[in-house]
Each structure stands twice: as structure tokens, then as C-alpha cells.
Write an enzyme that holds these catalytic residues in place. Sequence first.
Site, short mmCIF file in Angstrom:
data_model
loop_
_atom_site.label_atom_id
_atom_site.label_comp_id
_atom_site.label_asym_id
_atom_site.label_seq_id
_atom_site.Cartn_x
_atom_site.Cartn_y
_atom_site.Cartn_z
N HIS A 161 57.74 39.84 49.69
CA HIS A 161 57.02 38.62 50.12
C HIS A 161 55.53 38.88 50.37
O HIS A 161 54.90 38.20 51.16
CB HIS A 161 57.64 38.02 51.39
CG HIS A 161 59.13 37.90 51.34
ND1 HIS A 161 59.78 36.75 50.98
CD2 HIS A 161 60.10 38.83 51.59
CE1 HIS A 161 61.09 36.96 51.02
NE2 HIS A 161 61.30 38.21 51.38
N SER A 282 28.26 40.58 38.15
CA SER A 282 27.96 39.16 38.30
C SER A 282 26.49 38.94 37.97
O SER A 282 25.65 39.80 38.26
CB SER A 282 28.24 38.73 39.74
OG SER A 282 27.46 37.61 40.09
N LYS A 288 28.55 42.70 43.04
CA LYS A 288 29.89 42.48 42.48
C LYS A 288 30.31 43.50 41.42
O LYS A 288 29.52 43.90 40.58
CB LYS A 288 29.98 41.08 41.86
CG LYS A 288 29.99 39.94 42.84
CD LYS A 288 31.08 40.03 43.89
CE LYS A 288 32.45 39.77 43.31
NZ LYS A 288 32.62 38.36 42.93
N GLU A 295 42.09 40.71 34.96
CA GLU A 295 42.17 39.24 35.01
C GLU A 295 42.46 38.67 33.62
O GLU A 295 43.21 37.71 33.48
CB GLU A 295 40.86 38.65 35.54
CG GLU A 295 40.62 38.96 37.00
CD GLU A 295 39.23 38.55 37.45
OE1 GLU A 295 39.10 37.55 38.17
OE2 GLU A 295 38.25 39.23 37.06
#
Length: 461
Positions: A161, A282, A288, A295
Site C-alpha cells: 500500500h 528544466s 532540476k 517517465e
Amino acid sequence: MAKTTENKLWGERFSEATDPRVDQFTESLSEDYRLFRHDIAGSIAHANALSRGGILTAIETKKIICGLKEVEKELEVGSVEFLTSDEDIHTYIERRLTEKIGPLGGKLHTGRSRNDQVALDLKLYLREKITEILHQTVLLQKGLVVQAEKQIDIYLPGYTHLQRAQPVLLSHHLLAYYEMLERDRTRFADCQKRLNQMPLGAGALAGNSFQLSRKVVADELRFKALTANSIDTVSDRDFIAEFLSASSILMVHLSRWAEEWILWASSEFGFITLSDRFCTGSSIMPQKKNPDVLELVRGKSGRVFGALVNILVITKGLPFSYNRDLQEDKRPLFDTVETVLESLTLMTLLLSEVQFNRMKMEAAASDSLLLATDLADYLAQKGLPFREAHGIVGKIVQEAIANQKPLHKWPITEFQKRSRIFQNDLLNVLTPRAAIEKRGGVGGTATASVKAAIQRIKKQW
Ligand code: ARG
């Protein structure tokens, strides 16, 4: 309008030219040019069959085969010009062959239809691509085993979970990815086995009338068997649905793994540091470092699931046998092959350069609440029914949270207030290492079990 269908394989039937928009709408060359090597291999085998059947002389056969090889070379180099009248790769190759060797080129299509031809090409293509996918899957699996061996002594929290559950070895976690991929690998291998039936000879749908030996063609093209029914042969795209289904499950696995590592790479977890070579930055936020490869593996899985739904919907309403709808199988198939191969390759590279942050992982796993099960097991081992043990430990956990006092800081007397069963040997139980090493046996997280798993895997290679 001048009739411009004379270049077409079927042009003579028509007295009017096809509307150019129809040409564009119906062509598949822009997709199926990828099948040229397989189409030519199939055509060479078919020419040999025609030769054995006495339809082509030895000289004619030789001319056709040389011509086909020249066309293949041109396509290899890319020095080709496709015409709007070249509907598909089969049409293009026959046109080019005829331009090279004259009307003899027209004999090649004897006893064959594009319907059995395209089925053959797709199977040859997919057989080859599955071999590449199998190879790339094994490389990724080997990468996991290399890391599992290297990181054998690091532990981290295992989750259920997405809540910390019990401590596990990082190697055990990595081998869990291995096992998922092992099922994928065998699924692809199964799919490859099942598609190993040679379609040529089915003709348009009813078989061919030239008594060509299909068996010899199958041997030449290294097929184990012949398709058994000509109608089924030209209708069947199960092998594509099956491949896309195996690919979808693989992509589910890669996507889950990617998702997990995106979390692990966040400051919140900090369990891994990805190599700069596999991240991007970024344009506005200078600090970043984004896990874009992971992804995109996660994101591209959507394309593959789409491809599976695509082929299922294309085929679900089709009466026997061949229908032009089937031409729409190309894009989902080719796109999936490319996506799967790229995703496997990128995950393999990323895995080889990832850095595992032992401190972060072990600090997270040192939360003594992760040992609550071990506390309950301790009581159960001493004879208390597990339900009662669970209840006692539940109360202990509640207090530990309320008083912000981690369990490993509790003196033994505090435990004894909740149950007289607790003795000094409890202190040996209350460490992540002890919890891990207790879980031996096949499939457990104990170091010995994980090492045995690694040995078992390596023995299969
Ligand atoms: N390009 C077609 C396909 O990919 C094969 C040709 C069959 N065409 C036909 N009119 N029977 O499915």
C-alpha cells in the site's frame, strides 16, 4: 481523366483511374517498407518452389532471384523512388523486378496472392523481432542479477500500500523485477513458437492450384510446420494480437518498475541517484534533474496498450477471410516493436549506471515499526495464538506512536508489562537484519535465500 491504373497489379479490370486520394488512403507502403527483406526472402523461396514445380525454368529462376537481390540492395541503400501506384511493399518489389528483368518478373506471382504473401512477411518479421526482444530482455535480466550480486548486503523497507511494511534486501527487490521479466521472456518465446507455421500456399484464400510443395518452402524459410487451413491462414492475425499482448504485459512491468524508481529518485525517498546521462534538466528551474527516461518508459506503455486494443478492434468484426482492414495491423505492430526494444535497451543502460543510496534505504528501514510483525511472530513462536499476539503488538505500536518512542528504545520491562512472554532474547529479534535473515527458504529475503536464487538463475544461463 487519363487512365493511370496500368501500373497497378489489378489495373486492367478498371476503365477509370483511381482517385489520387484513394491511392493515398489505401497505400501501406509508407509502413510496410519495413518488410522488404522478409518479402524478398519469401519471394526467393516462392521462385524456387515455382522452379521445382516446372513453372519457371532454371534460367528464369536465376534471373528472378538475381533481380530480387538487386531490388533488395537498392532498398538497403535507400536509393529508391516510391510511386503512388505502389500500393504496398509487395507491389513495389514486383514493379521494380519487372523493370529490371522484363515481363518475366510477372511470373513470380504465379500461385501466390498478396494475402498469403503478407501473412508470410509478417510472420518472418515478427519471428526475427521476437528474437531481438528475447535477447534484449535477457540483457536486462542479466543487468538485474549483476546489481543484485553487487548490492547483496543493502536493505530497505519493503512496501505494501506504499506504506513501509517489512525490511527486505535490495537484491531481493531487484530479483523481483527479474522474475517479472522471466515470465515476459517465456511469453514471447511461446508466441514465437506458435507463429512458426508457414502461410504461403494459402493463395488468396482457397489454396493454390499449382501443386507447389509447401513443405520445401517451409524448410527453406525455417518454419517448423505449415498452416493447416488456407481460409484461416489469410484471416489470422492472432500472432500479432498475441505479440501485442505479451508486449503490453511487459510494458506494464517496465512501467511499474519505472514508476517505483521515479519515486526512489525523488528527494522524498532518495533511495537512488540516476546517472546524469539518463536524466534531463528544466529550461526554467536550474536545479532540476528529471527522470525523463523512466517517465517515458511509463508513458510509452500507453502506446503499446493502445496497439493491442487497436488490433483487437480491427479484427473483431471481420468475416472470413482476408479483408483490407487487416492492412491496419502494420502501424500498431511496428510501433510496438520499436517501443519495446527501445524501452528494454534504455532500462538496461539506466540500470547499469544507477547508484543505490545505502544510507537512505537503511535509515528508512530502521523504523522499528517495520519489526511489528516480528514481535508478533516472537509471541506466536512461544505458543501464543497469532491473533492474540497481533492484538498485543497492535497496542504496543499504538503506544510507540503516541509517545514517539521507537520500539528498539523500549526497555524489556516495558514489553513485559504487555506480555509476560517477552524475555531478554527479544532484543535479538528487534533488528532489521534479524527480520531479514529469519525469512529463509525458497523465495524469502534472507541473504542465503537470495544468494541461492542468484545461483539458480545463473545455472540456467
Ligand atoms: N497491403 C495489404 C496488407 O497489408 C496486402 C495486400 C492485400 N490486398 C488485397 N487487396 N488483397 O494487408
